[in-house]
Design a protein around this motif. Sequence first.
Motif, short mmCIF file in Angstrom:
data_model
loop_
_atom_site.label_atom_id
_atom_site.label_comp_id
_atom_site.label_asym_id
_atom_site.label_seq_id
_atom_site.Cartn_x
_atom_site.Cartn_y
_atom_site.Cartn_z
N GLY A 1 -0.79 43.39 -38.95
CA GLY A 1 -0.73 43.76 -40.17
C GLY A 1 0.63 44.13 -40.47
N VAL A 2 1.43 43.18 -40.15
CA VAL A 2 3.22 43.20 -40.71
C VAL A 2 3.55 42.10 -41.14
CG1 VAL A 2 3.71 45.14 -38.94
CG2 VAL A 2 3.85 42.69 -38.18
N PRO A 3 4.74 41.86 -41.86
CA PRO A 3 5.10 40.66 -42.37
C PRO A 3 5.66 39.72 -41.29
CG PRO A 3 6.29 42.65 -43.62
CD PRO A 3 5.16 43.01 -42.50
N ALA A 4 5.68 38.68 -41.24
CA ALA A 4 5.84 37.54 -40.35
C ALA A 4 7.35 37.83 -39.67
CB ALA A 4 5.76 36.04 -40.75
N TYR A 5 8.22 38.09 -40.57
CA TYR A 5 9.59 38.04 -40.12
C TYR A 5 9.77 39.55 -39.15
CZ TYR A 5 10.16 41.43 -43.96
OH TYR A 5 10.15 42.33 -45.17
N VAL A 6 8.86 40.28 -39.43
CA VAL A 6 8.82 41.57 -38.44
C VAL A 6 8.58 41.28 -37.09
CG1 VAL A 6 7.79 43.84 -38.00
CG2 VAL A 6 8.45 43.05 -40.25
N VAL A 7 7.83 40.37 -36.84
CA VAL A 7 7.48 39.63 -35.34
C VAL A 7 8.67 39.23 -35.02
CG1 VAL A 7 6.01 38.12 -34.20
CG2 VAL A 7 5.07 39.66 -35.99
N PHE A 8 9.15 38.07 -35.67
CA PHE A 8 10.25 37.45 -35.22
C PHE A 8 10.96 36.77 -36.52
CE2 PHE A 8 8.69 36.94 -30.80
CZ PHE A 8 9.44 37.82 -30.19
N ASN A 9 12.39 36.61 -36.63
CA ASN A 9 12.62 35.84 -37.93
C ASN A 9 12.84 34.65 -37.55
OD1 ASN A 9 15.09 35.52 -36.55
ND2 ASN A 9 16.01 37.72 -37.47
N ASP A 10 13.02 33.71 -38.67
CA ASP A 10 13.25 32.15 -38.24
C ASP A 10 14.35 32.08 -37.44
OD1 ASP A 10 11.25 31.48 -40.11
OD2 ASP A 10 12.83 30.77 -41.76
N THR A 11 15.47 32.70 -37.46
CA THR A 11 16.76 32.52 -36.63
C THR A 11 16.11 32.49 -35.08
OG1 THR A 11 18.08 33.31 -38.00
CG2 THR A 11 18.83 32.95 -35.85
N THR A 12 15.48 33.56 -34.74
CA THR A 12 14.87 33.70 -33.37
C THR A 12 13.95 32.57 -32.94
OG1 THR A 12 14.87 36.13 -33.48
CG2 THR A 12 13.49 35.02 -31.82
N LEU A 13 13.02 32.21 -33.90
CA LEU A 13 12.15 31.10 -33.74
C LEU A 13 12.99 29.89 -33.37
CD1 LEU A 13 9.21 31.52 -36.14
CD2 LEU A 13 9.59 32.27 -33.83
N GLU A 14 13.72 29.51 -34.11
CA GLU A 14 14.92 28.19 -33.93
C GLU A 14 15.50 28.45 -32.82
OE1 GLU A 14 17.36 28.44 -37.51
OE2 GLU A 14 15.73 27.85 -38.84
N TRP B 1 2.08 30.43 -35.01
CA TRP B 1 1.73 31.60 -33.98
C TRP B 1 2.23 32.88 -34.32
CZ3 TRP B 1 5.33 34.70 -31.76
CH2 TRP B 1 4.79 35.71 -30.86
N ARG B 2 3.46 32.97 -34.96
CA ARG B 2 3.90 33.98 -35.69
C ARG B 2 2.98 34.35 -36.69
NH1 ARG B 2 9.66 33.60 -39.02
NH2 ARG B 2 8.28 32.34 -40.17
N SER B 3 2.53 33.61 -37.56
CA SER B 3 1.79 34.05 -38.87
C SER B 3 0.33 34.78 -38.30
CB SER B 3 1.40 32.82 -39.47
OG SER B 3 2.48 32.29 -40.23
N GLU B 4 -0.31 34.21 -36.95
CA GLU B 4 -1.18 34.83 -36.67
C GLU B 4 -1.21 36.06 -36.03
OE1 GLU B 4 -4.24 33.90 -32.74
OE2 GLU B 4 -2.95 32.42 -33.21
N MET B 5 0.12 36.31 -35.27
CA MET B 5 0.55 37.65 -34.65
C MET B 5 0.70 38.58 -35.76
SD MET B 5 0.47 37.72 -31.64
CE MET B 5 -0.98 36.60 -31.68
N ALA B 6 1.52 38.32 -37.00
CA ALA B 6 1.62 38.95 -37.95
C ALA B 6 0.12 39.68 -38.62
CB ALA B 6 2.37 38.24 -39.09
N ARG B 7 -0.74 38.62 -38.78
CA ARG B 7 -2.00 39.02 -39.45
C ARG B 7 -2.64 39.92 -38.39
NH1 ARG B 7 -2.13 33.48 -41.13
NH2 ARG B 7 -3.33 33.08 -39.07
N LYS B 8 -2.46 39.83 -37.19
CA LYS B 8 -3.03 40.73 -36.08
C LYS B 8 -2.58 42.07 -36.30
CE LYS B 8 -4.12 40.83 -31.11
NZ LYS B 8 -3.76 40.22 -29.66
#
Length: 624
Positions: free
Chosen positions: A571-584, A562-569
């Motif tokens: 146009g930002v790096p995936a960690y700008v949407v949420f970093n791994d710590t937040t996903l975890e 989901w994060r990768s999809e939002m990042a592509r949508k």
Amino acid sequence: MPQPAIAASEQKSATAPTALSVLNSVFGLPAFRGAQEEIVRHVTTGGNCLVLMPTGGGKSLCYQLPSLLREGCGIVVSPLIALMRDQVAGLLEAGVKAAVLNSTLSWDDASEIEQRLLAGDLDLLYIAPERLLTPRCLAMLSRARLALFAVDEAHCVSQWGHDFRPEYIGLSVLAERFSGVPRIALTATADDLTRREIVERLALNGAPSFVASFDRPNIRYEIIDKKNARMQLKAFINERHAGDAGIVYCLSRAKVEDTAAALTRAGIAALPYHAGLDASLRARNQDRFLNEDGVVIVATVAFGMGIDKPDVRFVAHLDLPKSIEAYYQETGRAGRDGKPADAWMTYGLADIVQQRRMIDESQGAEAFKRVSLDKLNALVGLVETTHCRRTRLLGYFGETLKAMKCGNCDNCLSPPKVRDGSVIAQKLLSCVYRTGERFGAVHLIDILTGRETDRVKQFGHHRLSVFGIGADLNDKQWRAALRQVVALGHLRPDSEAFGAFKLTESARDVLKGITAVMLREESADAIAQRGTSRSKRGSKFVSVSRDVSSQSAGLMGALRAWRSEMARKHGVPAYVVFNDTTLEGIATLQPRTHAQLHAVAGIGDKKLERYGDALIALVEKEAR
């Protein structure tokens, strides 16, 4: 014309939110770390300061929060386009009015941003030092309402530093022209000499310095003997970091490209990065590294400063850096998210010789060469130490580790054996002396081991008293001893005769038996083992563990997709949407309401509004 200071009573309003409430509502963080709160309070009330904080320690918040709390726009002086772009993207995702002025913008886009600044429609503006120092930009800033100036990567101002940038010298104009605007200088890397120069050049005399611990306890330091560096690197990645993002540093452009190609052939997603590549290719490779999971970038030191990617799981060096500051900053790009990461390096005698030669052949003044040599010697002391590496590293920055051992470096986890090597050193020094201090390692070892090569006989060295006196050690053991004796300062590479070694002043006392020499015990087996990845030998070095339980693994995978999809949508790096710590955090807590989701670190009001419903739906779907 100097801009007047903004009194505390002139802050955004009497009912303005507190620093803690903004920290939570904008950045989704529950509490300050370390000295952050004190720094934010100091700058918000109009104070200047110097901030030294390790990479990943939260430096950005120290100027971002005061910029949101004070009237006007915070001006961030930043040296790299990548840094500006990523920071602005993250701020925009959090709902902050941020922008950048750099050479990538068209005239129309730049003019629009300038108008927004003058209209008071920006909270933060990132500007490169070259642009800021132009008369046009300075005039524009004089007309704007400014909250503060933040000079990021402030060590670039020091001509003694590892990353000196001449344009930073001109930043002294900030104190002269905008004396009423608070200035905050920030860096993750500065020894005492560099700190003094930052204070002097940026006119921060009398301002407090906030120095956080330089310790990065999540980073494991490991330095091994260089045998076949490329093969050692492939083994290290495959055994301990398969599928992880990482950075590999090489000294030359050719080595960067060859190493990236070798890793690619080995099935590792690796890309080259150096200043000689076409700019568009360089940008594409950097974007892939930032936006995709598990990409390894192989680079010269031109890559990395200001890179905010938090999930870099390892930084590897195939060549010796120039100084401890450079090593610390480069390795600090690993594990910015606070999770386990590795700083791994291969090192050999040729590295010392090469770096020493580069210093001797540089065009710098003699004073600069002396400082550079002192910094190199300090780094060699770190790589050759038989004691805790973290203790040695922190000691360089004037910090004392509470415990004698950190428990997270190779020397602590697999302590090397040390023996009295005084006789070995005496044999080596005698050989150097009796051959006229004109020969390199291969020739010296041939003599010591009693090998009658054509070259040995050509110079008559088979008739010397030192011929064959070291036959009890093999070539690799002698090379290791030579490297350590050089590191201890009893020998030095000759700047005039390439590859040769000369005695130093301290060698006399070693030869007389006044100074004892302790060497790492180098049996043939020990050398073979130390030239491989320690995890292969079943030691305490293991792959970086994942913090998510097996029960949450499915949800974590769905969140990543989901994060990768939002990042592509967006146009930002995936960690700008949420970093791994937040996903975890989401995967562990599995929140079903907005209130529960807001309790996860890294989810502020804007992100909750934007992504909350989708995340809750995803959690519920995976739970079914």
